[in-house]
Scaffold this motif. Structure first.
Motif, PDB file in Angstrom:
ATOM      1  N   ARG A  27       0.835  -1.201   0.000  1.00 49.19           N
ATOM      2  CA  ARG A  27       0.000   0.000   0.000  1.00 49.19           C
ATOM      3  C   ARG A  27       0.874   1.257   0.000  1.00 49.19           C
ATOM      4  N   CYS A  28       1.963   1.224   0.771  1.00 48.58           N
ATOM      5  CA  CYS A  28       2.891   2.362   0.812  1.00 48.58           C
ATOM      6  C   CYS A  28       3.504   2.601  -0.563  1.00 48.58           C
ATOM      7  N   THR A  29       3.939   1.538  -1.205  1.00 53.63           N
ATOM      8  CA  THR A  29       4.529   1.651  -2.535  1.00 53.63           C
ATOM      9  C   THR A  29       3.501   2.169  -3.535  1.00 53.63           C
ATOM     10  N   ALA A  30       2.298   1.641  -3.470  1.00 55.60           N
ATOM     11  CA  ALA A  30       1.237   2.071  -4.383  1.00 55.60           C
ATOM     12  C   ALA A  30       0.900   3.550  -4.196  1.00 55.60           C
ATOM     13  N   ALA A  31       1.052   4.052  -2.977  1.00 51.12           N
ATOM     14  CA  ALA A  31       0.757   5.462  -2.689  1.00 51.12           C
ATOM     15  C   ALA A  31       1.870   6.388  -3.176  1.00 51.12           C
ATOM     16  N   GLY A  32       3.020   5.819  -3.545  1.00 49.70           N
ATOM     17  CA  GLY A  32       4.126   6.640  -4.035  1.00 49.70           C
ATOM     18  C   GLY A  32       5.283   6.765  -3.062  1.00 49.70           C
ATOM     19  N   MET A  33       5.249   5.986  -1.983  1.00 52.28           N
ATOM     20  CA  MET A  33       6.358   6.014  -1.026  1.00 52.28           C
ATOM     21  C   MET A  33       7.482   5.126  -1.537  1.00 52.28           C
ATOM     22  N   ASP A  34       8.702   5.445  -1.134  1.00 57.31           N
ATOM     23  CA  ASP A  34       9.871   4.753  -1.666  1.00 57.31           C
ATOM     24  C   ASP A  34      10.389   3.629  -0.792  1.00 57.31           C
ATOM     25  N   ALA A  35      10.151   3.701   0.498  1.00 60.41           N
ATOM     26  CA  ALA A  35      10.659   2.691   1.423  1.00 60.41           C
ATOM     27  C   ALA A  35       9.794   2.719   2.676  1.00 60.41           C
ATOM     28  N   HIS A  36      10.109   1.824   3.590  1.00 61.42           N
ATOM     29  CA  HIS A  36       9.304   1.633   4.790  1.00 61.42           C
ATOM     30  C   HIS A  36      10.240   1.543   5.995  1.00 61.42           C
ATOM     31  N   LEU A  37       9.912   2.270   7.048  1.00 64.12           N
ATOM     32  CA  LEU A  37      10.644   2.203   8.311  1.00 64.12           C
ATOM     33  C   LEU A  37       9.633   1.858   9.390  1.00 64.12           C
ATOM     34  N   GLY A  38       9.795   0.683   9.985  1.00 66.72           N
ATOM     35  CA  GLY A  38       8.828   0.217  10.974  1.00 66.72           C
ATOM     36  C   GLY A  38       8.989   0.903  12.321  1.00 66.72           C
ATOM     37  N   LYS A  39       7.845   1.173  12.960  1.00 60.69           N
ATOM     38  CA  LYS A  39       7.835   1.720  14.321  1.00 60.69           C
ATOM     39  C   LYS A  39       7.717   0.565  15.290  1.00 60.69           C
ATOM     40  N   PRO A  40       8.348   0.646  16.412  1.00 54.59           N
ATOM     41  CA  PRO A  40       9.350   1.647  16.778  1.00 54.59           C
ATOM     42  C   PRO A  40      10.670   1.341  16.076  1.00 54.59           C
ATOM     43  N   PHE A  41      11.433   2.372  15.793  1.00 52.65           N
ATOM     44  CA  PHE A  41      12.720   2.164  15.144  1.00 52.65           C
ATOM     45  C   PHE A  41      13.829   2.671  16.046  1.00 52.65           C
ATOM     46  N   ARG A  42      15.009   2.123  15.823  1.00 50.87           N
ATOM     47  CA  ARG A  42      16.199   2.536  16.563  1.00 50.87           C
ATOM     48  C   ARG A  42      16.970   3.555  15.718  1.00 50.87           C
ATOM     49  N   GLN A  43      17.851   4.267  16.380  1.00 51.20           N
ATOM     50  CA  GLN A  43      18.626   5.295  15.689  1.00 51.20           C
ATOM     51  C   GLN A  43      19.445   4.695  14.544  1.00 51.20           C
ATOM     52  N   ALA A  44      19.982   3.509  14.749  1.00 56.34           N
ATOM     53  CA  ALA A  44      20.779   2.875  13.687  1.00 56.34           C
ATOM     54  C   ALA A  44      19.923   2.584  12.461  1.00 56.34           C
ATOM     55  N   GLU A  45      18.678   2.198  12.668  1.00 59.00           N
ATOM     56  CA  GLU A  45      17.777   1.944  11.537  1.00 59.00           C
ATOM     57  C   GLU A  45      17.458   3.247  10.802  1.00 59.00           C
ATOM     58  N   LEU A  46      17.218   4.299  11.561  1.00 58.09           N
ATOM     59  CA  LEU A  46      16.967   5.606  10.967  1.00 58.09           C
ATOM     60  C   LEU A  46      18.197   6.071  10.191  1.00 58.09           C
ATOM     61  N   ALA A  47      19.369   5.904  10.782  1.00 57.19           N
ATOM     62  CA  ALA A  47      20.614   6.313  10.115  1.00 57.19           C
ATOM     63  C   ALA A  47      20.800   5.552   8.802  1.00 57.19           C
ATOM     64  N   ALA A  48      20.465   4.269   8.788  1.00 55.69           N
ATOM     65  CA  ALA A  48      20.605   3.470   7.566  1.00 55.69           C
ATOM     66  C   ALA A  48      19.665   3.984   6.475  1.00 55.69           C
ATOM     67  N   VAL A  49      18.442   4.329   6.851  1.00 54.51           N
ATOM     68  CA  VAL A  49      17.489   4.872   5.878  1.00 54.51           C
ATOM     69  C   VAL A  49      18.002   6.201   5.327  1.00 54.51           C
ATOM     70  N   LEU A  50      18.482   7.056   6.207  1.00 60.41           N
ATOM     71  CA  LEU A  50      19.006   8.349   5.762  1.00 60.41           C
ATOM     72  C   LEU A  50      20.202   8.161   4.840  1.00 60.41           C
ATOM     73  N   HIS A  51      21.080   7.248   5.206  1.00 55.00           N
ATOM     74  CA  HIS A  51      22.267   6.984   4.392  1.00 55.00           C
ATOM     75  C   HIS A  51      21.873   6.503   2.990  1.00 55.00           C
ATOM     76  N   THR A  52      20.844   5.682   2.929  1.00 61.38           N
ATOM     77  CA  THR A  52      20.378   5.134   1.649  1.00 61.38           C
ATOM     78  C   THR A  52      19.690   6.185   0.789  1.00 61.38           C
ATOM     79  N   TRP A  53      18.852   7.018   1.425  1.00 66.44           N
ATOM     80  CA  TRP A  53      17.950   7.866   0.656  1.00 66.44           C
ATOM     81  C   TRP A  53      18.305   9.345   0.583  1.00 66.44           C
TER      82      TRP A  53
END
Length: 122
Positions: free
Chosen positions: A92-118
């Motif tokens: 559904r996220c992809t169909a709406a035009g979103m590029d990736a998914h970050l699950g809640k709750p997330f850790r700082q390392a997961e957020l950092a990885a998303v930022l590094h990628t995108w």
């Protein structure tokens, strides 16, 4: 980064994580605010909660994509931030035009990885 979430605690935690990662952010608490903030600030990346009042993240993403197309802008990465992590939710996220998914709750390392990628370099 445009950070969009209707939950004050989630915003506070995510803002603190972004600050530790030396990332500036603009905050919106619903989809309508997110669209307006996007249009006025043109962030490098959007962290979009999916379930919010006024206008949900799916609809807000659609409006952002329409704005980008209308204005001839390049596609800004929009990352879904949601507790719903089933395959249907990701689709559904992809169909709406979103590029990736970050699950809640997330850790700082997961957020950092998303930022590094995108996020663009620099």
């Amino acid at each position: 980064v445009l950070l969009v979430d209707d939950n004050a605690v989630n915003l506070m935690v995510a803002e603190a994580m972004l600050e530790k990662l030396a990332v500036n952010c603009v905050v919106a608490t619903n989809g309508e605010e997110a669209v307006a903030a996007f249009q006025s600030t043109r962030p490098s990346l959007v962290l979009m909660d999916c379930h919010m009042p006024v206008l949900d993240g799916y609809a807000a993403t659609g409006r952002i994509r329409e704005f980008e197309a209308r204005e001839g802008l390049s596609r800004t990465p929009i990352i879904a931030v949601t507790a719903n992590a089933f395959d249907e939710d990701r689709q559904r996220c992809t169909a709406a035009g979103m590029d990736a998914h970050l699950g809640k709750p997330f850790r700082q390392a997961e957020l950092a990885a998303v930022l590094h990628t995108w996020l663009p370099a620099g």
